[in-house]
Design an enzyme around this catalytic site. Sequence first.
Site, short mmCIF file in Angstrom:
data_model
loop_
_atom_site.label_atom_id
_atom_site.label_comp_id
_atom_site.label_asym_id
_atom_site.label_seq_id
_atom_site.Cartn_x
_atom_site.Cartn_y
_atom_site.Cartn_z
N GLN A 277 0.83 -1.20 0.00
CA GLN A 277 0.00 0.00 0.00
C GLN A 277 0.87 1.26 0.00
OE1 GLN A 277 -3.30 -2.03 2.86
NE2 GLN A 277 -3.67 0.13 2.54
N ARG B 284 -9.37 -0.32 7.39
CA ARG B 284 -10.29 0.61 6.74
C ARG B 284 -10.66 1.79 7.62
NH1 ARG B 284 -14.25 -1.02 2.05
NH2 ARG B 284 -14.80 1.05 1.38
N CYS B 285 -9.63 2.39 8.20
CA CYS B 285 -9.88 3.65 8.91
C CYS B 285 -8.55 4.34 9.04
CB CYS B 285 -10.48 3.41 10.30
SG CYS B 285 -9.38 2.60 11.44
N GLU C 272 -13.12 5.32 4.23
CA GLU C 272 -13.07 4.67 5.53
C GLU C 272 -14.20 5.10 6.45
OE1 GLU C 272 -9.03 5.78 6.18
OE2 GLU C 272 -8.31 3.92 5.30
#
Lengths: 813, 164, 287
Positions: free
Chosen positions: A238, A385-386, A761
Amino acid sequence: MNAETPISLEQRKDKLQGLGCSRKRVEDARFTQGKGNYVDDIKLPGMLFGDFVRSPIGHGRIKSINKEAALAVPGVKAVLTADDLRPLGLHWMPTLAGDVQAVLADEKVLFQNQEVAFVVAEDRYAAADGVELVEVEYEDLPPLVDPFKAMEEGAPTLREDIADKTEGAHGPRRHPNHIFTWEAGDQAATEQALAGAEVVAEEMVSYQRVHPCPLETCGCVASMDKINGKLTIWGTFQAPHAVRTVASLITKIPEHNIRIISPDIGGGFGNKVGVYPGYICSAVASIVLGVPVKWIEDRMENLSTTAFARDYHMTGRIAATRDGRITGLWCHVLADHGAFDACADPTKFPAGFFNICTGSYDIPTAYVAVDGVYTNKAPGGVAYRCSFRVTEASYFIERMVDVLARKLDMDPAEIRLKNFIRKEQFPYTSALGWEYDSGDYETAMDKALKTVDYQGLRAEQKAAREAFQRGETRKLMGVGVAFFTEIVGAGPVKNCDILGLGMFDSCEIRIHPTGSAIARLGTISQGQGHATTFAQILASEIGIPAEDITLEEGDTDTAPYGLGTYGSRSTPVAGAATAMAGRKIRAKAQMIAAYLLEVHDGDLEWEVDRFQVKGNPERHKTMKEIAFAAYNQAIPGLEPGLEAVSYYDPPNMTYPFGAYVCVVDIDVDTGVTEIRRFYALDDCGTRINPMIIEGQVHGGLTEALAIAMGQEITYDEDGNVHGGSLMDFFLPTAVETPTWETDWTETPSPHHPIGAKGVGESPNVGGVSAFSNAVNDAFAHLGLTHTQMPHDHWRVWQTAQRLGLTGQPAAAE
Amino acid sequence: MSKMHVKMTVNGSQVEGLAEPRTLLIHFLREQLGLTGPHIGCDTSHCGACTVDLDGKSVKSCTLFVAQANGAEVTTIEGLAAADGSLHPLQEAFREHHGLQCGFCTPGMITRAYRLLQENPTPSDEEIRFGMSGNLCRCTGYQNIVKAIRAAAAEMAAGKEAAE
Amino acid sequence: MIPGAFDYHRPRTLDEAISLLASLGEESRVVAGGHSLIPMMKLRMAVPEHLIDLREVAELRGIAVEGGQITIGAMTTQQEVIGSEELASACPILREAALQIADPQIRSLGTLGGNVANGDPGNDMPAVMQALDAAFVLRGPEGEREVVARAFYEGPFTTALGEGEVLAAIRIAAPAAGHGWAYEKQKRKIGDYATAAAAVLLELEGGTCRKASVALTNVGDTPLHAADAEAALVGSSLDAAAVEAAAAAARAIAEPAEDGRGPRAFRVHLTGVMVARAIEAAKRRAG
């Protein structure tokens, strides 16, 4: 010159497919035809395959490793252990959190499935056969799985390598299993506020250990070219540039001789931020053997070794006046970091941005302290996902506000409305130190409550409870209200870095002579559709149709340096860089147009796709014309060509927010929770592509559903990991997933060039609280204030049982 | 244990090769035939990313030995477009309705949906959800996948009507 | 997750399969749909040296309903069970249960025979077969014999299937016309084994239960035939008291494992709920 068929302004705008339109995705053609290029699709001549021997126990000492039988397997080329990596200094690696992690277990194993040896073979079948035959003898040590016991006297010392270090990367350590204590806010003032408060509500809110579980696991192909000395690694990264820098620092290979390529990535959700032993071992194996080496983890390895998320145990106290005005917030977090501190947070933030935990409320004083501890569990601590630890923070405050509302016998929506930061308070500095950029919480909440007919739902709930009382139904209705403020777009270089690398991002644009373009960014899409949306930003900035702009990411040899994609930072940071680079293009284009039109720069104005002479729009030069001129005209004082690069250091984070309402029906006899309705209103500032935003919200809500209702990775007292396959780790199918209702308001960020805030997110951050609040709400009239997640069937049933609801006759109504 | 001679029809073409009987069909397709559309997501037959069509049935090719598939007729995502290159209505609909994000589940998802629409050309949303329940997606929340399949079904029905 | 190596055999007849099993010895296994065996092999919890694939054994296929007798070949897939209108009308609980097994792809390969013969307490069809009082036709080197489902299961993955024997077919006496049926299964999600499940068949006469069958899935080491629960129903009007008595009798024999599906107490409780709900549903359907 201006001979094109005259078309209207609107038509010209439409042609650009710029900001605000639901442009179809350019990525989809290859994915729908099976032509994506994911890491496991890469096949190089002579490529070998690596596979790990893993620890069957959670804590132990390695007595011996015998490779002989494995090496005798046909096709097995090498078996690496820590002893083989030691001479290279690569048996340990630095983590993103300032700790070190064993690449291959060095004398001790510290969690089940830890990497012990790396078998390299001609194909994955031979490698697996080799793995079966590596004989490792262990001496069992007592496993430590309960974080609450980590710092007890007499607790087994897990990290013997640092046992006597009293200073860690984030300050003093007061126990061999202690990693750090991190504090924010004013402790004395907060304790005073609590002591003097009319009402104080307390709760211990745990957020269980989960895993991002993208559908594609982690993996890489490392290829050392011995002739030119260049190491190329394709992998599920990522943050490819950060990986290159880290790889250079730990392997001592000069950074220009390392090329990191993130091909298509099959979802990340935070799982693919970290650096894992598989990457190092593949690289070493390729360097040693001189051929490419592939490593792809299987799902069980993925769930039990590479990354986990949450595992935060948050004790809170919230003070308020009797009429519901919050006056103070106190929080202590016990953070279970597993065997190595490999959390993926900006360096100065060992607990991420957990201090956003005052949420969307104007809380005058607050204090938070976080203790990180070691346990015999997998390392990780990624932001699933945050943004960093924001879901934990949001879950904490949203539960605490509900707990307070119960104590005060107030409606959960009302107490939120009463305590919101007001629109006119922005920019707002929170008690824990963040400057919120913009917001209009009341408008969002009002719209949400009105759309779902909140009053009607409460009336229906009242009637349903009465019917339950009368024995007419065995179902309880719950309404969950949650409001969240995210903090995304890390971040300003002044306080955000990873291993010393400032968290700016970048965009480089080249306009081709015929008026098309290529843009390269320091981020990397994992499904967000960057190639689609960033081209839209550019189209609006430079007047070239999005379809004529190629977007590239993920190759460190070609893309400008950036910190990658996670924490919803792509749009706030790289999106801003894109706009800014576009503006540089436009500035030069203006000079070229002025020369061509023989006017002064200042006499020109920009309109959609062209510069035109003010007051005389007939006299204009389109971007296409300007692009050609940039390459064929000798313009005094101007270099030829039309290129720009922007490295954008954001002045602040962005603060997306939203109002979510969830309605559930709980069968108290089975513990089954049916999601009757879920409404999500998101405000992510300027909306670049509504179709993609909606898709992001659907996906994030589905992940939130999974976390709130079932996901959990647990360890038994013997240190065995549970929940390590998709049989047990809850990923909802289309059947368990409800239909989502989405909505929006639009409050632009004042400091972002196009006002965008990021959205990917938010639904996970807000969604988890909404589900959990709904489940808790269903039992609120019976005195329940809080139950721990996940709200799976048995836990919900236990709650019902504890509240005396599960008398036996249990036939369906 | 020796390799065996394997012969099958894949996407309309006869293919053959030598493989250990234990080779999973997914590995045979991906590594020997270079058909990297179907993916491996879970290894335990839960996620459906490896879904292919085998003798007219949707199957999970990670839980099937190549030996078992010897002699079979296999269709993968790579075989769904028409001979002239025009995409299958499902491929078009997934794009049109944003039925994918990272794309990793998409080949299995579309290949399963292809068979579902053969089994039931006019499914309700509920039937689509049930019929697709062997395929996991981590990105989309399924809503747009359901929408895309519904749209493709309508498109295919219209196409069929037009042809009649 | 890579399986160990094996040699592959594809017999064309049942006799051939049986003689292969005999000659290849105990390191050989038959494979039907493979959805139980292959995952075990990928975990290397099963490492057979020989795999005998029954896919081309034609005599193991087919569904026949004749004169109240149902015969289903062991290699019949769950999808074929679901698709059979004949079965749906003669014995509808089979379709109801099959639809709750795994997911579409697995049902297209997974077989009825594999599901009942493998002895996994999590499988759904064994309890259904016990409720139906089905008989399993086993063929081995010594010839053919029948064992009733209620006597077939001995422990987890241990059954009456002898070494060298293959399950050939399942025989079921079709339930009486107008019977009621239900398979109630609670699971965490599609694809999961039951947290608890109950198969119920009822025959009513003038509002009184004349015959009842109850069996339970995944709440013990084997499927459980709940004879006491049946006794509690027969002769009753299936009133609340009788339903509760049956549920209590089912709870009394449930000994579920404690796993991610929940603690034992929950699964015992849920067993009662599934039984009660299955009785209610079967009662509604009984004509």
